[in-house]
Design an enzyme around this catalytic site. Structure first.
Site, PDB file in Angstrom:
ATOM      1  CD1 TRP A  33      -2.695   1.783   0.924  1.00 42.42           C
ATOM      2  CD2 TRP A  33      -1.127   2.337   2.418  1.00 42.42           C
ATOM      3  NE1 TRP A  33      -2.993   3.039   1.404  1.00 42.42           N
ATOM      4  CE2 TRP A  33      -2.046   3.400   2.319  1.00 42.42           C
ATOM      5  CE3 TRP A  33      -0.049   2.451   3.296  1.00 42.42           C
ATOM      6  CZ2 TRP A  33      -1.930   4.564   3.070  1.00 42.42           C
ATOM      7  CZ3 TRP A  33       0.083   3.614   4.038  1.00 42.42           C
ATOM      8  CH2 TRP A  33      -0.845   4.654   3.926  1.00 42.42           C
ATOM      9  CB  SER A  98       1.274  -5.017   2.854  1.00 41.28           C
ATOM     10  OG  SER A  98       0.376  -4.371   3.699  1.00 41.28           O
ATOM     11  CG  MET A  99      -3.125  -3.277  -1.365  1.00 35.01           C
ATOM     12  SD  MET A  99      -3.307  -1.527  -1.777  1.00 35.01           S
ATOM     13  CE  MET A  99      -4.732  -1.611  -2.872  1.00 35.01           C
ATOM     14  CG  ASP A 222       3.144  -6.754  10.696  1.00 39.93           C
ATOM     15  OD1 ASP A 222       2.703  -5.599  10.857  1.00 39.93           O
ATOM     16  OD2 ASP A 222       3.205  -7.323   9.588  1.00 39.93           O
ATOM     17  CG  HIS A 251       3.784  -4.342   7.691  1.00 36.44           C
ATOM     18  ND1 HIS A 251       2.977  -5.461   7.669  1.00 36.44           N
ATOM     19  CD2 HIS A 251       3.357  -3.553   6.666  1.00 36.44           C
ATOM     20  CE1 HIS A 251       2.096  -5.364   6.691  1.00 36.44           C
ATOM     21  NE2 HIS A 251       2.308  -4.220   6.066  1.00 36.44           N
TER      22      HIS A 251
END
Length: 271
Positions: A33, A98-99, A222, A251
């Site tokens: 993201w 992630s995204m 995370d 993360h």
């Protein structure tokens, strides 16, 4: 022989920037993201001797066009399909952080796995982040909206305040500044719309339809996406999933635990 273009046009006329490095088994890296393909520089530099590392900038990010719409997962999955088709990628490994991992899932359920051999999900924002009657462990929607309200007031301040948690205490100040700079290059309206997709999309029904071997990696430190919210629930829903837990990883594990990650990627791809 003519030099291949660094831009690919999508079915709705959006120009996407892409790049590659190295040779060998094709691996398409899908960024996080509000970041861009540059986030994968360290993977390109370390893995390019055995893999053909490819990445593109999501619409609205980096050097791609910034249209006023199309930041839902269906459109983003179609964009990925256009990139894969234009480059005629086959026997492909998809790696998403992630995204980016969610985009990979939607690509597979929307376009099939005929070109994909395996996938890697790094700290995924799956299976569903928002609290609901059938998802009591999720985060209340009003909390997500409070964060977006902060962004509308002072996005740079939020980025600076939250950058250290993305990395580890040993990370250099320069590395953290580099990561924050990449994040701030994304237009705020795009970041907000993509975040709405991240927090509001339920992938639980789709994950059971993933047919390809999957490697899922999540860190115990995370803060952005706590492991209990995403790692085990996602791994449990994917039929052929290997779940690896990185102790102490935040993360941004592709930087803080790069050596461990690169070894796992080489082993999983078989190079």
């Amino acid at each position: 022989m003519s030099k291949p273009s660094s831009q690919i046009e999508t079915r709705d006329g959006v120009s996407l920037y892409w790049r590659e490095w190295g040779q060998g088994a094709p691996v398409l890296f899908v960024h996080s993201w509000a970041l861009q393909s540059r986030m994968w520089d360290y993977q390109f530099a370390s893995l390019g001797d055995r893999m053909r590392c490819i990445a593109f900038d999501r619409r609205g990010h980096g050097r791609s066009d910034c249209p006023p719409g199309g930041y839902d997962y269906d459109t983003l999955a179609d964009d990925m399909a256009d990139v894969i088709g234009a480059l005629d990628l086959r026997e492909l490994t998809l790696v998403g952080h992630s995204m980016g991992g969610s985009e990979i899932i939607r690509y597979l359920t929307r376009h099939g796995s005929s070109r994909v051999k395996r996938i890697v999900l790094l700290a995924p924002v799956l299976p569903y982040l928002t609290k609901s009657a059938d998802n009591p462990a999720g985060v209340p929607e009003e909390k997500f909206e409070m964060v977006r309200a902060l962004w509308r007031t002072d996005f740079p301040r939020w980025v600076v305040d939250n950058t250290p948690a993305f990395f580890s205490p040993e990370t250099s100040e320069q590395m953290m500044e580099w990561g924050a700079k990449l994040l701030l290059e994304t237009p705020l309206p795009v970041a907000i719309e993509c975040n709405r997709a991240v927090t509001g999309t339920d992938f639980r029904a789709e994950l059971s339809r993933i047919e390809v071997p999957t490697l899922l990696i999540h860190g115990t430190k995370d803060v952005s996406i706590p492991i209990d919210l995403a790692g085990p629930p996602t791994a449990a829903l994917i039929p052929h999933c290997t779940f690896k837990v990185y102790e102490g990883a935040p993360h941004g594990l592709m930087y803080t635990h790069a050596e461990q990650l690169h070894a796992d990627l080489r082993a999983f791809v078989g190079v």
